[in-house]
Design a protein around this motif. Structure first.
Motif, PDB file in Angstrom:
ATOM      1  N   THR B  81      -8.221  -4.001  -1.608  1.00  0.00           N
ATOM      2  CA  THR B  81      -7.301  -3.692  -2.686  1.00  0.00           C
ATOM      3  C   THR B  81      -6.266  -2.687  -2.223  1.00  0.00           C
ATOM      4  O   THR B  81      -6.599  -1.701  -1.578  1.00  0.00           O
ATOM      5  CB  THR B  81      -8.066  -3.113  -3.889  1.00  0.00           C
ATOM      6  OG1 THR B  81      -9.047  -4.055  -4.291  1.00  0.00           O
ATOM      7  CG2 THR B  81      -7.118  -2.863  -5.060  1.00  0.00           C
ATOM      8  N   LEU B  84      -0.414  -0.181  -5.739  1.00  0.00           N
ATOM      9  CA  LEU B  84       1.051  -0.119  -5.794  1.00  0.00           C
ATOM     10  C   LEU B  84       1.455   0.833  -6.904  1.00  0.00           C
ATOM     11  O   LEU B  84       0.717   1.049  -7.857  1.00  0.00           O
ATOM     12  CB  LEU B  84       1.632  -1.506  -6.069  1.00  0.00           C
ATOM     13  CG  LEU B  84       1.448  -2.549  -4.976  1.00  0.00           C
ATOM     14  CD1 LEU B  84       2.096  -3.861  -5.401  1.00  0.00           C
ATOM     15  CD2 LEU B  84       2.047  -2.088  -3.659  1.00  0.00           C
ATOM     16  N   GLY B  85       2.634   1.376  -6.781  1.00  0.00           N
ATOM     17  CA  GLY B  85       3.134   2.238  -7.848  1.00  0.00           C
ATOM     18  C   GLY B  85       2.722   3.686  -7.685  1.00  0.00           C
ATOM     19  O   GLY B  85       3.016   4.504  -8.539  1.00  0.00           O
ATOM     20  N   SER B  86       2.046   4.016  -6.602  1.00  0.00           N
ATOM     21  CA  SER B  86       1.670   5.406  -6.368  1.00  0.00           C
ATOM     22  C   SER B  86       2.218   5.840  -5.017  1.00  0.00           C
ATOM     23  O   SER B  86       1.874   5.276  -3.980  1.00  0.00           O
ATOM     24  CB  SER B  86       0.150   5.553  -6.374  1.00  0.00           C
ATOM     25  OG  SER B  86      -0.264   6.559  -5.483  1.00  0.00           O
ATOM     26  N   PHE B  87       3.101   6.817  -5.046  1.00  0.00           N
ATOM     27  CA  PHE B  87       3.744   7.250  -3.807  1.00  0.00           C
ATOM     28  C   PHE B  87       2.719   7.832  -2.850  1.00  0.00           C
ATOM     29  O   PHE B  87       2.795   7.657  -1.634  1.00  0.00           O
ATOM     30  CB  PHE B  87       4.818   8.294  -4.113  1.00  0.00           C
ATOM     31  CG  PHE B  87       5.730   8.510  -2.945  1.00  0.00           C
ATOM     32  CD1 PHE B  87       6.639   7.538  -2.580  1.00  0.00           C
ATOM     33  CD2 PHE B  87       5.664   9.682  -2.208  1.00  0.00           C
ATOM     34  CE1 PHE B  87       7.475   7.727  -1.490  1.00  0.00           C
ATOM     35  CE2 PHE B  87       6.503   9.880  -1.121  1.00  0.00           C
ATOM     36  CZ  PHE B  87       7.399   8.906  -0.762  1.00  0.00           C
ATOM     37  N   HIS B  88       1.750   8.527  -3.434  1.00  0.00           N
ATOM     38  CA  HIS B  88       0.642   9.095  -2.672  1.00  0.00           C
ATOM     39  C   HIS B  88       0.014   8.030  -1.760  1.00  0.00           C
ATOM     40  O   HIS B  88      -0.230   8.271  -0.575  1.00  0.00           O
ATOM     41  CB  HIS B  88      -0.383   9.619  -3.687  1.00  0.00           C
ATOM     42  CG  HIS B  88      -1.589  10.227  -3.064  1.00  0.00           C
ATOM     43  ND1 HIS B  88      -1.528  11.399  -2.352  1.00  0.00           N
ATOM     44  CD2 HIS B  88      -2.888   9.828  -3.042  1.00  0.00           C
ATOM     45  CE1 HIS B  88      -2.744  11.703  -1.919  1.00  0.00           C
ATOM     46  NE2 HIS B  88      -3.576  10.769  -2.323  1.00  0.00           N
ATOM     47  N   ASP B  90       1.414   5.281  -0.777  1.00  0.00           N
ATOM     48  CA  ASP B  90       2.394   4.754   0.164  1.00  0.00           C
ATOM     49  C   ASP B  90       2.422   5.552   1.459  1.00  0.00           C
ATOM     50  O   ASP B  90       2.934   5.077   2.469  1.00  0.00           O
ATOM     51  CB  ASP B  90       3.799   4.782  -0.463  1.00  0.00           C
ATOM     52  CG  ASP B  90       3.981   3.641  -1.448  1.00  0.00           C
ATOM     53  OD1 ASP B  90       3.130   2.741  -1.455  1.00  0.00           O
ATOM     54  OD2 ASP B  90       4.972   3.657  -2.198  1.00  0.00           O
ATOM     55  N   VAL B 187      10.956   3.353  -4.709  1.00  0.00           N
ATOM     56  CA  VAL B 187      10.479   2.225  -3.918  1.00  0.00           C
ATOM     57  C   VAL B 187      10.375   1.044  -4.872  1.00  0.00           C
ATOM     58  O   VAL B 187       9.703   1.122  -5.899  1.00  0.00           O
ATOM     59  CB  VAL B 187       9.091   2.512  -3.299  1.00  0.00           C
ATOM     60  CG1 VAL B 187       8.608   1.311  -2.495  1.00  0.00           C
ATOM     61  CG2 VAL B 187       9.140   3.749  -2.427  1.00  0.00           C
ATOM     62  N   ARG B 189       9.368  -2.863  -5.406  1.00  0.00           N
ATOM     63  CA  ARG B 189       8.606  -3.943  -4.775  1.00  0.00           C
ATOM     64  C   ARG B 189       8.467  -5.120  -5.732  1.00  0.00           C
ATOM     65  O   ARG B 189       8.358  -4.931  -6.939  1.00  0.00           O
ATOM     66  CB  ARG B 189       7.207  -3.476  -4.387  1.00  0.00           C
ATOM     67  CG  ARG B 189       7.199  -2.442  -3.299  1.00  0.00           C
ATOM     68  CD  ARG B 189       5.873  -2.507  -2.561  1.00  0.00           C
ATOM     69  NE  ARG B 189       5.786  -1.466  -1.560  1.00  0.00           N
ATOM     70  CZ  ARG B 189       5.399  -0.211  -1.819  1.00  0.00           C
ATOM     71  NH1 ARG B 189       5.057   0.131  -3.033  1.00  0.00           N
ATOM     72  NH2 ARG B 189       5.332   0.673  -0.847  1.00  0.00           N
ATOM     73  N   PHE B 242      -3.877  -6.557  -5.388  1.00  0.00           N
ATOM     74  CA  PHE B 242      -3.029  -5.395  -5.597  1.00  0.00           C
ATOM     75  C   PHE B 242      -3.395  -4.767  -6.927  1.00  0.00           C
ATOM     76  O   PHE B 242      -3.622  -5.469  -7.908  1.00  0.00           O
ATOM     77  CB  PHE B 242      -1.555  -5.792  -5.579  1.00  0.00           C
ATOM     78  CG  PHE B 242      -1.090  -6.162  -4.211  1.00  0.00           C
ATOM     79  CD1 PHE B 242      -0.635  -5.190  -3.335  1.00  0.00           C
ATOM     80  CD2 PHE B 242      -1.151  -7.473  -3.778  1.00  0.00           C
ATOM     81  CE1 PHE B 242      -0.244  -5.525  -2.055  1.00  0.00           C
ATOM     82  CE2 PHE B 242      -0.765  -7.821  -2.494  1.00  0.00           C
ATOM     83  CZ  PHE B 242      -0.303  -6.842  -1.626  1.00  0.00           C
ATOM     84  N   SER B 243      -3.444  -3.468  -6.954  1.00  0.00           N
ATOM     85  CA  SER B 243      -3.799  -2.834  -8.209  1.00  0.00           C
ATOM     86  C   SER B 243      -2.703  -1.854  -8.618  1.00  0.00           C
ATOM     87  O   SER B 243      -2.056  -1.225  -7.781  1.00  0.00           O
ATOM     88  CB  SER B 243      -5.171  -2.178  -8.092  1.00  0.00           C
ATOM     89  OG  SER B 243      -5.088  -0.801  -8.049  1.00  0.00           O
ATOM     90  N   ILE B 244      -2.453  -1.803  -9.905  1.00  0.00           N
ATOM     91  CA  ILE B 244      -1.365  -0.989 -10.457  1.00  0.00           C
ATOM     92  C   ILE B 244      -1.909  -0.236 -11.662  1.00  0.00           C
ATOM     93  O   ILE B 244      -2.483  -0.832 -12.564  1.00  0.00           O
ATOM     94  CB  ILE B 244      -0.175  -1.869 -10.914  1.00  0.00           C
ATOM     95  CG1 ILE B 244       0.328  -2.739  -9.766  1.00  0.00           C
ATOM     96  CG2 ILE B 244       0.965  -0.995 -11.454  1.00  0.00           C
ATOM     97  CD1 ILE B 244      -0.103  -4.182  -9.831  1.00  0.00           C
ATOM     98  N   LYS B 245      -1.714   1.063 -11.671  1.00  0.00           N
ATOM     99  CA  LYS B 245      -2.102   1.867 -12.830  1.00  0.00           C
ATOM    100  C   LYS B 245      -0.860   2.272 -13.592  1.00  0.00           C
ATOM    101  O   LYS B 245       0.148   2.635 -13.004  1.00  0.00           O
ATOM    102  CB  LYS B 245      -2.814   3.143 -12.364  1.00  0.00           C
ATOM    103  CG  LYS B 245      -4.300   2.993 -12.242  1.00  0.00           C
ATOM    104  CD  LYS B 245      -4.945   4.321 -11.875  1.00  0.00           C
ATOM    105  CE  LYS B 245      -6.369   4.076 -11.390  1.00  0.00           C
ATOM    106  NZ  LYS B 245      -6.870   5.155 -10.543  1.00  0.00           N
TER     107      LYS B 245
END
Lengths: 253, 253
Positions: B81, B84-88, B90, B187, B189, B242-245
């Motif tokens: 997994t 996505l969506g977390s700069f940390h 990235d 970012v 995507r 891919f996981s998104i919170k």
């Protein structure tokens, strides 16, 4: 000068279209209203109306009565894009998104049941449990005649009593907030992908070829950590894309 | 009482495993260190070490020399997994993520070229342009012997001069920030999905059957709005999720 013979409404509509082409205005965004155009360009309301009509006639936007004019989805590859990771976008209903993009949304309810014993679901190796009663809704969601999403949601009836008698055409998140006064916390989603074959019994997408589909697993929590909703849905991969923005300022820890 | 005959290290390892099973500790997370266990449970360093070894032996975590013990990816469906969506997240490199999950990462560079004229790319109907020179890197990224990601990145050499002579094994985002002192902004995507067939010439995934793959299009900006990097990559759909919170507090407008 000949330049001045270009009607003002064409100049304005061209500017709006350029903002769409550049990506500044994205599919589903509202284009400036008549009143805004009147102020910005110092034109009459006839000119403002004609400008918006021109944008619409050229196929870039669609007007929805009483709501405004919205940018249509015109990506070259004809995919619809859904934004993930933004709560703002989560408040928009599936049907409303389609309307704004120029489609006629339609739903078929395949199953609507109250599960007295609740359910548990494994999303990505993590177990999610909703105690009963739970409302299960299995809906097929169409744009015009095309099935886009095969959606199953499990909703806690402890959090949302009698939700089975409500009209759930509008955004469920809005219902959770407005009607049930729930304070929504984290939304956790996972996207997988798989191939659905034409003959598979669970494949409702009426396509004669193997189809790449997104599998979306989701869980919505209250800020107290109670699960309000679990979702398991399939999106046609040839019709959908998901977009995610990351901003360092907000997410840096 | 017989209860007390259970060795302390087993009680501790069981507690750690429960935290993994419950999802509190996720794949790639660091489990408590020896020193933390010594403090928390008031045990000797032998017991602490045995507790961690037990978690590792049971297949829940892996130790990386000098870095700590990390939760392995053990979702039932064997998908890796990516958040996505977390700069940390990235800031973590592809290879490092795999290491923490117990794999041996390996890269094959298929192409590395300087494009003097820059490039333009259409992501979701929106045009992205990087002026030349641009470094193009096409890499196949393996975990052990399995190709997981077919990755192409275009990096602005105006933003990152001489990046072609750097070791890019570590996170590129880190290089942009640490080495080039770039202030990274948004970012963007997009995830699509498609089916790759075994015979397609551009299909590097060595699989004999049709494969659902994720197509990731991405663009990284500086806070001034300059594009630093454009990415177009393929992820094996049978290996990845891919996981998104979404958190309402952060994204409410």
């Amino acid at each position: 000068m000949t330049k001045n013979t270009i009607p003002k409404y064409l100049t304005i509509s061209k500017e709006i279209i350029q903002r769409i082409e550049s990506g500044e205005l994205e599919a589903g965004d509202k284009v400036p209203s008549e009143n805004e155009l009147i102020k910005t360009y110092n034109v009459s309301n006839t000119t403002a109306r004609k400008s918006l009509l021109e944008v619409e006639l050229k196929g870039w936007a669609t007007r929805i009565k009483g709501k405004g004019t919205f940018v249509l989805n015109r990506s070259d590859d004809k995919h619809l894009t859904r934004v993930l990771g933004s709560f703002h976008n989560d408040l928009e209903s599936f049907s409303n998104n389609l309307l704004k993009e120029g489609f006629t949304p339609r739903n078929i309810i395949l199953e609507k049941t109250i599960l007295e014993n609740g359910i548990s679901s494994n999303i990505n190796g993590r177990y999610y449990i909703i105690d009963g009663p739970v409302l299960k809704i299995h809906r097929l969601r169409y744009a015009d005649e095309t099935l886009l999403k095969d959606e199953t949601k499990y909703i806690s009836m402890t959090c949302c009593p009698k939700i089975n008698i409500l009209d759930i055409e509008e955004s469920l998140n809005k219902i959770y907030i407005d009607k049930y006064q729930l304070k929504l916390g984290e939304v956790q989603r996972t996207l997988g992908t798989t191939i659905l074959l034409p003959k598979e019994p669970e494949n409702y997408f009426d396509v004669e070829i193997p189809l790449a589909v997104f599998i979306l697993d989701g869980a919505i929590y209250t800020i107290e950590g109670k699960i309000v909703e679990i979702e398991k849905s399939y999106y046609r991969g040839d019709k959908y894309k998901f977009s995610i923005k990351t901003k360092p300022e907000l997410s840096k820890e």
